[in-house]
Write a protein that holds these residues in place. Structure first.
Motif, mmCIF file in Angstrom:
data_model
loop_
_atom_site.group_PDB
_atom_site.id
_atom_site.type_symbol
_atom_site.label_atom_id
_atom_site.label_comp_id
_atom_site.label_asym_id
_atom_site.label_seq_id
_atom_site.Cartn_x
_atom_site.Cartn_y
_atom_site.Cartn_z
ATOM 1 N N ALA A 1 0.826 -1.213 0.000
ATOM 2 C CA ALA A 1 0.000 0.000 0.000
ATOM 3 C C ALA A 1 0.856 1.257 0.000
ATOM 4 O O ALA A 1 0.567 2.226 -0.721
ATOM 5 C CB ALA A 1 -0.921 -0.008 1.221
ATOM 6 N N VAL B 1 2.381 1.790 -3.528
ATOM 7 C CA VAL B 1 1.379 2.241 -4.502
ATOM 8 C C VAL B 1 1.068 3.719 -4.294
ATOM 9 O O VAL B 1 0.992 4.500 -5.256
ATOM 10 C CB VAL B 1 0.090 1.400 -4.389
ATOM 11 C CG1 VAL B 1 -1.040 2.019 -5.215
ATOM 12 C CG2 VAL B 1 0.352 -0.031 -4.851
ATOM 13 N N THR B 2 0.893 4.133 -3.060
ATOM 14 C CA THR B 2 0.590 5.534 -2.766
ATOM 15 C C THR B 2 1.750 6.434 -3.157
ATOM 16 O O THR B 2 1.553 7.535 -3.691
ATOM 17 C CB THR B 2 0.262 5.706 -1.275
ATOM 18 O OG1 THR B 2 -0.756 4.770 -0.899
ATOM 19 C CG2 THR B 2 -0.241 7.108 -0.989
ATOM 20 N N GLY C 1 -4.300 3.462 -3.360
ATOM 21 C CA GLY C 1 -3.266 3.122 -2.394
ATOM 22 C C GLY C 1 -3.738 3.288 -0.966
ATOM 23 O O GLY C 1 -3.443 2.467 -0.093
#
Length: 467
Positions: A98, A101-102, A114
């Motif tokens: 996560a 992705v962010t 994300g």
């Protein structure tokens, strides 16, 4: 023959040799989560502006709450059947994905995705950590371990906002989301002894076959509730940001409201909406507590950034105040004298009173009636109240629920808290979207005033905590 009262031995202390691996492991996890939370909240306004998505600030905040609601239900079932260790490791792996992705998000849509993954990770980690600690430690140490959880937020609250501001100034906001991945390595190293200890226990001690109504709690209502919150969160910006999607946004709000009404009773313990005595009242109080406290604290950094023209580092000072004084309140809560003289309802009542009174400070700050110092002094009082209330409700869940249902009970409590946060964020996000070009202190004062109302309502329900 002379008898004496049982006195806890050295092996019954939280940081004794017997309990040290568990204590160190879970504190490391809480510290990691605290750093990520404080840095993320501080940098969110900057990231939203960089991705040209300030109007979507509400959905970006709500994304993790939406997925969290579903994740905690899955985690509660998973923990009660397979034990906390497997769920915890899955949550940590999801956390790392996560954050990456962010950090690399090229648009606000990917950024929100994300944050959604982050909510899944948080749900898995939160439930497994709480149950892991509750099952590994005797009951009289639970208040103390929750106090150490709050204390673990002090350093991240002091350093997290400043680190986020420095990273953003030197490299850019994306680094802020990558730093927690690096911190995951030492946290895992500290956690390994506790994980080895858990894996060495017999399977019957770690996992329990669950029967009864709590085990049969369906997943579908949680999915419906999460979908309702998602529709409400997205509908506000679409309907009120001045764009061409007004009717789609209004439709989203109507459908989301209908879904909320249709699923909320089934997703929460029976009697939660009427605060029936026992676990339903505790869940209701957790929901109101999050609305009361989070509805103010969640908007403080944005309010300071928008209306007082400060950067991420200075805006994050409110998070430092939150962490330090929340820990102070939790430390007071864990004192043996406090535990003896005040029952759980009395501690929650005192904490809510402090939130109701202290929350007036940020409201006056938003309206520029008072300056930064007195405004945050009121917030410090509110944070102390949160430190008293939150662990009292958390430990009460484990007292009221049978051990075989700790995972499910924790999950339902977390759903209530997440619902309160999500509804506050969705409502606030809609108002911010409508006024994103002309935000002023009055908008934030309205949002914070609603939260103070939730604190007053909760105060009137504390007597229902015990059946």
């Amino acid at each position: 023959m002379t008898t004496t009262a049982a006195v806890p031995t050295d092996t019954e202390r939280l940081f004794s040799t017997k309990h040290l691996p568990v204590a160190i492991g879970v504190i490391a996890l809480v510290t990691l989560g605290a750093f990520e939370n404080r840095a993320t909240i501080s940098i969110m306004p900057t990231a939203a502006r960089a991705l040209d998505g300030l109007a979507w600030f509400g959905p970006a905040n709500a994304a993790s709450m939406v997925t969290f609601m579903v994740a905690v239900v899955v985690a509660g079932r998973w923990v009660d059947r397979a034990g906390a260790r497997a769920v915890l490791l899955a949550g940590l792996a999801t956390f790392a994905v996560a954050q990456v992705v962010t950090a690399i998000a090229p648009s606000m849509a990917i950024f929100i995705a994300g944050r959604g993954l982050s909510g899944i990770a948080e749900g898995l980690i939160d439930v497994s950590t709480l149950v892991f600690a509750a099952r590994a430690l005797p009951e009289h140490l639970r208040a103390k371990v929750f106090a150490t959880f709050a204390a673990a937020w002090i350093l991240p609250s002091l350093l997290g906002p400043g680190a986020a501001g420095a990273a953003e100034a030197l490299v850019g906001w994306r680094l802020v989301f990558l730093l927690p991945v690096l911190l995951l390595i030492p946290a895992l190293l500290l956690l390994l002894p506790a994980l080895r200890r858990a894996s060495a226990q017999p399977d019957d001690d770690e996992a329990t076959i669950v029967t009864g109504s709590a085990a049969e709690k369906p997943l579908l209502p949680a999915l419906g509730l999460a979908a309702a919150v998602a529709l409400l969160s997205v509908g506000g910006p679409l309907a009120f940001d001045g764009g061409q999607h007004r009717f789609a946004g209004l439709a989203s709000l109507v459908i989301g409201g209908a879904a909320l009404v249709a699923t909320i009773r089934a997703a929460l313990p029976a009697g939660t909406l009427t605060a029936a005595p026992g676990i339903p009242a505790v869940v209701a109080l957790r929901t109101l507590l999050v609305i009361a406290f989070g509805g103010i604290g969640g908007y403080l950094p944005l309010m300071l950034d928008v209306t007082h023209d400060v950067g991420p580092a200075l805006a994050g000072i409110s998070l430092s105040v939150t962490g330090v004084f929340w820990a102070a309140g939790s430390a007071i809560h864990s004192l043996d004298a406090v535990q003896r003289r005040l029952d759980a309802a009395a501690r929650v009542r005192l904490g809510l009173a402090l939130i109701a009174v202290g929350g007036i400070g940020p409201v006056l700050l938003a309206l520029e009636v008072v300056d930064l110092v007195p405004g945050l002094a009121g917030w410090a009082l509110a944070a102390t109240g949160m430190g008293l209330s939150s662990p009292s409700l958390a430990t009460e869940i484990f007292t009221l629920a049978p051990e075989r249902e700790h995972g499910q009970a924790t999950a339902t409590s977390q759903i209530g808290a997440s619902l309160g946060a999500a509804l506050t964020t969705a409502g606030g996000g809609a108002l911010i979207a409508a006024r994103h070009d002309t935000l002023d202190g009055g908008v934030f004062a309205v949002l914070m005033g609603i939260s103070l109302g939730a604190a007053v309502i909760a105060l009137m329900l504390t007597h229902r905590m015990r059946p």
